[in-house]
Design a protein around this motif. Sequence first.
Motif, PDB file in Angstrom:
ATOM      1  N   LEU A  28       0.897  -1.058  -0.013  1.00 36.11           N
ATOM      2  CA  LEU A  28      -0.169  -0.026   0.116  1.00 36.11           C
ATOM      3  C   LEU A  28       0.951   1.299   0.014  1.00 36.11           C
ATOM      4  O   LEU A  28       0.690   2.165  -0.549  1.00 36.11           O
ATOM      5  CB  LEU A  28      -0.926   0.038   0.921  1.00 36.11           C
ATOM      6  N   LEU A  29       1.911   1.306   0.648  1.00 40.92           N
ATOM      7  CA  LEU A  29       2.824   2.389   0.870  1.00 40.92           C
ATOM      8  C   LEU A  29       3.617   2.481  -0.704  1.00 40.92           C
ATOM      9  O   LEU A  29       3.522   3.581  -1.137  1.00 40.92           O
ATOM     10  CB  LEU A  29       4.043   2.244   1.824  1.00 40.92           C
ATOM     11  N   ALA A  30       3.994   1.558  -1.213  1.00 45.00           N
ATOM     12  CA  ALA A  30       4.559   1.434  -2.499  1.00 45.00           C
ATOM     13  C   ALA A  30       3.480   2.017  -3.519  1.00 45.00           C
ATOM     14  O   ALA A  30       3.978   2.937  -4.347  1.00 45.00           O
ATOM     15  CB  ALA A  30       5.038  -0.075  -2.995  1.00 45.00           C
ATOM     16  N   GLU A  31       2.186   1.649  -3.319  1.00 47.49           N
ATOM     17  CA  GLU A  31       1.268   2.248  -4.426  1.00 47.49           C
ATOM     18  C   GLU A  31       0.937   3.684  -4.108  1.00 47.49           C
ATOM     19  O   GLU A  31       0.504   4.307  -4.972  1.00 47.49           O
ATOM     20  CB  GLU A  31       0.077   1.500  -4.113  1.00 47.49           C
ATOM     21  N   ALA A  32       1.174   4.207  -2.920  1.00 49.56           N
ATOM     22  CA  ALA A  32       0.946   5.529  -2.510  1.00 49.56           C
ATOM     23  C   ALA A  32       2.116   6.428  -3.121  1.00 49.56           C
ATOM     24  O   ALA A  32       2.031   7.160  -3.904  1.00 49.56           O
ATOM     25  CB  ALA A  32       1.130   5.748  -1.146  1.00 49.56           C
ATOM     26  N   ALA A  33       3.434   5.707  -3.406  1.00 52.16           N
ATOM     27  CA  ALA A  33       4.434   6.400  -4.026  1.00 52.16           C
ATOM     28  C   ALA A  33       4.356   6.203  -5.545  1.00 52.16           C
ATOM     29  O   ALA A  33       4.528   7.337  -5.952  1.00 52.16           O
ATOM     30  CB  ALA A  33       5.981   5.464  -3.741  1.00 52.16           C
ATOM     31  N   TRP A  34       3.298   5.193  -6.013  1.00 50.66           N
ATOM     32  CA  TRP A  34       3.175   5.251  -7.410  1.00 50.66           C
ATOM     33  C   TRP A  34       2.357   6.365  -7.739  1.00 50.66           C
ATOM     34  O   TRP A  34       2.396   7.024  -8.954  1.00 50.66           O
ATOM     35  CB  TRP A  34       2.622   4.115  -7.698  1.00 50.66           C
ATOM     36  N   ARG A  35       1.191   6.623  -6.911  1.00 45.30           N
ATOM     37  CA  ARG A  35       0.360   7.695  -7.170  1.00 45.30           C
ATOM     38  C   ARG A  35       1.139   9.105  -7.316  1.00 45.30           C
ATOM     39  O   ARG A  35       0.642   9.876  -7.963  1.00 45.30           O
ATOM     40  CB  ARG A  35      -0.699   7.737  -6.264  1.00 45.30           C
ATOM     41  N   ILE A  36       1.998   9.336  -6.407  1.00 47.86           N
ATOM     42  CA  ILE A  36       2.514  10.453  -6.232  1.00 47.86           C
ATOM     43  C   ILE A  36       3.627  10.650  -7.756  1.00 47.86           C
ATOM     44  O   ILE A  36       3.604  11.768  -8.363  1.00 47.86           O
ATOM     45  CB  ILE A  36       3.618  10.619  -4.961  1.00 47.86           C
ATOM     46  N   ILE A  37       4.124   9.647  -8.034  1.00 42.56           N
ATOM     47  CA  ILE A  37       5.046   9.615  -9.295  1.00 42.56           C
ATOM     48  C   ILE A  37       4.097  10.059 -10.408  1.00 42.56           C
ATOM     49  O   ILE A  37       4.700  10.609 -11.263  1.00 42.56           O
ATOM     50  CB  ILE A  37       5.730   8.163  -9.456  1.00 42.56           C
ATOM     51  N   ARG A  38       2.962   9.142 -10.517  1.00 46.17           N
ATOM     52  CA  ARG A  38       2.134   9.532 -11.656  1.00 46.17           C
ATOM     53  C   ARG A  38       1.418  11.167 -11.707  1.00 46.17           C
ATOM     54  O   ARG A  38       1.680  11.470 -12.846  1.00 46.17           O
ATOM     55  CB  ARG A  38       0.933   8.545 -11.581  1.00 46.17           C
ATOM     56  N   ARG A  39       1.487  11.505 -10.558  1.00 50.75           N
ATOM     57  CA  ARG A  39       0.755  12.839 -10.477  1.00 50.75           C
ATOM     58  C   ARG A  39       1.873  13.900 -10.360  1.00 50.75           C
ATOM     59  O   ARG A  39       1.562  15.007 -11.075  1.00 50.75           O
ATOM     60  CB  ARG A  39       0.001  13.018  -9.001  1.00 50.75           C
ATOM     61  N   GLU A  40       2.947  13.864  -9.782  1.00 47.95           N
ATOM     62  CA  GLU A  40       4.048  14.819  -9.617  1.00 47.95           C
ATOM     63  C   GLU A  40       5.512  14.528 -10.166  1.00 47.95           C
ATOM     64  O   GLU A  40       6.375  15.249  -9.961  1.00 47.95           O
ATOM     65  CB  GLU A  40       4.221  15.202  -8.051  1.00 47.95           C
ATOM     66  N   GLY A  41       5.415  13.180 -10.403  1.00 45.17           N
ATOM     67  CA  GLY A  41       7.049  12.891 -10.749  1.00 45.17           C
ATOM     68  C   GLY A  41       7.736  12.226  -9.382  1.00 45.17           C
ATOM     69  O   GLY A  41       7.410  12.368  -8.438  1.00 45.17           O
ATOM     70  N   LEU A  42       8.963  11.453  -9.976  1.00 46.37           N
ATOM     71  CA  LEU A  42       9.633  10.840  -9.149  1.00 46.37           C
ATOM     72  C   LEU A  42      10.281  11.707  -8.004  1.00 46.37           C
ATOM     73  O   LEU A  42      10.673  11.402  -7.118  1.00 46.37           O
ATOM     74  CB  LEU A  42      11.008  10.164  -9.810  1.00 46.37           C
ATOM     75  N   GLU A  43      10.711  12.883  -8.158  1.00 46.12           N
ATOM     76  CA  GLU A  43      11.414  13.939  -7.559  1.00 46.12           C
ATOM     77  C   GLU A  43      10.433  14.208  -6.356  1.00 46.12           C
ATOM     78  O   GLU A  43      10.853  14.869  -5.241  1.00 46.12           O
ATOM     79  CB  GLU A  43      11.830  15.100  -8.066  1.00 46.12           C
ATOM     80  N   ALA A  44       8.915  14.113  -6.398  1.00 47.08           N
ATOM     81  CA  ALA A  44       8.292  14.546  -5.434  1.00 47.08           C
ATOM     82  C   ALA A  44       8.040  13.223  -4.229  1.00 47.08           C
ATOM     83  O   ALA A  44       7.392  13.488  -3.282  1.00 47.08           O
ATOM     84  CB  ALA A  44       6.691  14.807  -5.826  1.00 47.08           C
ATOM     85  N   VAL A  45       8.458  12.296  -4.705  1.00 43.16           N
ATOM     86  CA  VAL A  45       8.512  11.146  -3.551  1.00 43.16           C
ATOM     87  C   VAL A  45       9.278  11.415  -2.497  1.00 43.16           C
ATOM     88  O   VAL A  45      10.430  11.226  -2.641  1.00 43.16           O
ATOM     89  CB  VAL A  45       8.666   9.890  -4.237  1.00 43.16           C
ATOM     90  N   SER A  46       8.901  11.634  -1.333  1.00 44.43           N
ATOM     91  CA  SER A  46       9.398  11.553  -0.164  1.00 44.43           C
ATOM     92  C   SER A  46       8.733  10.777   0.803  1.00 44.43           C
ATOM     93  O   SER A  46       7.541  10.498   0.755  1.00 44.43           O
ATOM     94  CB  SER A  46       9.729  13.205   0.443  1.00 44.43           C
ATOM     95  N   VAL A  47       9.665  10.275   1.840  1.00 45.23           N
ATOM     96  CA  VAL A  47       8.757   9.378   3.076  1.00 45.23           C
ATOM     97  C   VAL A  47       7.764  10.478   3.558  1.00 45.23           C
ATOM     98  O   VAL A  47       6.380   9.866   3.793  1.00 45.23           O
ATOM     99  CB  VAL A  47       9.946   9.366   4.016  1.00 45.23           C
TER     100      VAL A  47
END
Length: 195
Positions: free
Chosen positions: A13-32
Amino acid sequence: MPKIVNHDERRRLLAEAAWRIIRREGLEAVSVRNVAKESGMSLGSLRHYFVTQDELLAFSMRLVSERAGERIRSMTFSDDPRCNAEMLIGELLPLDEERRVEAEVWLAFVGGSVAASARELKLKVHNELYECFRGLIHYLCERNLLKKGVDLELESKRLHAMVDGLVVHHILHPEELTPEEMTRLVAYHLDSLMV
């Protein structure tokens, strides 16, 4: 009675949350912190599953590959090798929303992640995919379904490159390369190889 928590499910579920951020804002927006917020989990709880951002990203990246592998391993093959080949290739193409999400996230990782662990995982997945295509070409050859004179290694590489290209083209221009068109191109390619 204490609540029973499925830790593997939480990590997914946490990985999928990271995926949603990546799709919406890009990889650089993924933070803990952003993943904790996206998942509705406290930062402290998230750190119970992933101590560092690199751990979270590596798990998120591996999950893309694992899901495709799980789908392929759970496939029910028929007596028709051509049908089996198309089904296997189809599991690696963004033909539906689930596979499209995976493709978008994977391409973000491939294009943006520079950590050593990410480079190793990219190479590992690349080699696994090549072996999958190589196995498929050899499977067709063993059944005498390939045209005479086909170079097995060259065709394995060509099939790998074609599928990678279809994924990239569809993600960049989905309106120009639809799932139906990708399926037609795979069939056309197999026609060029098979008797």
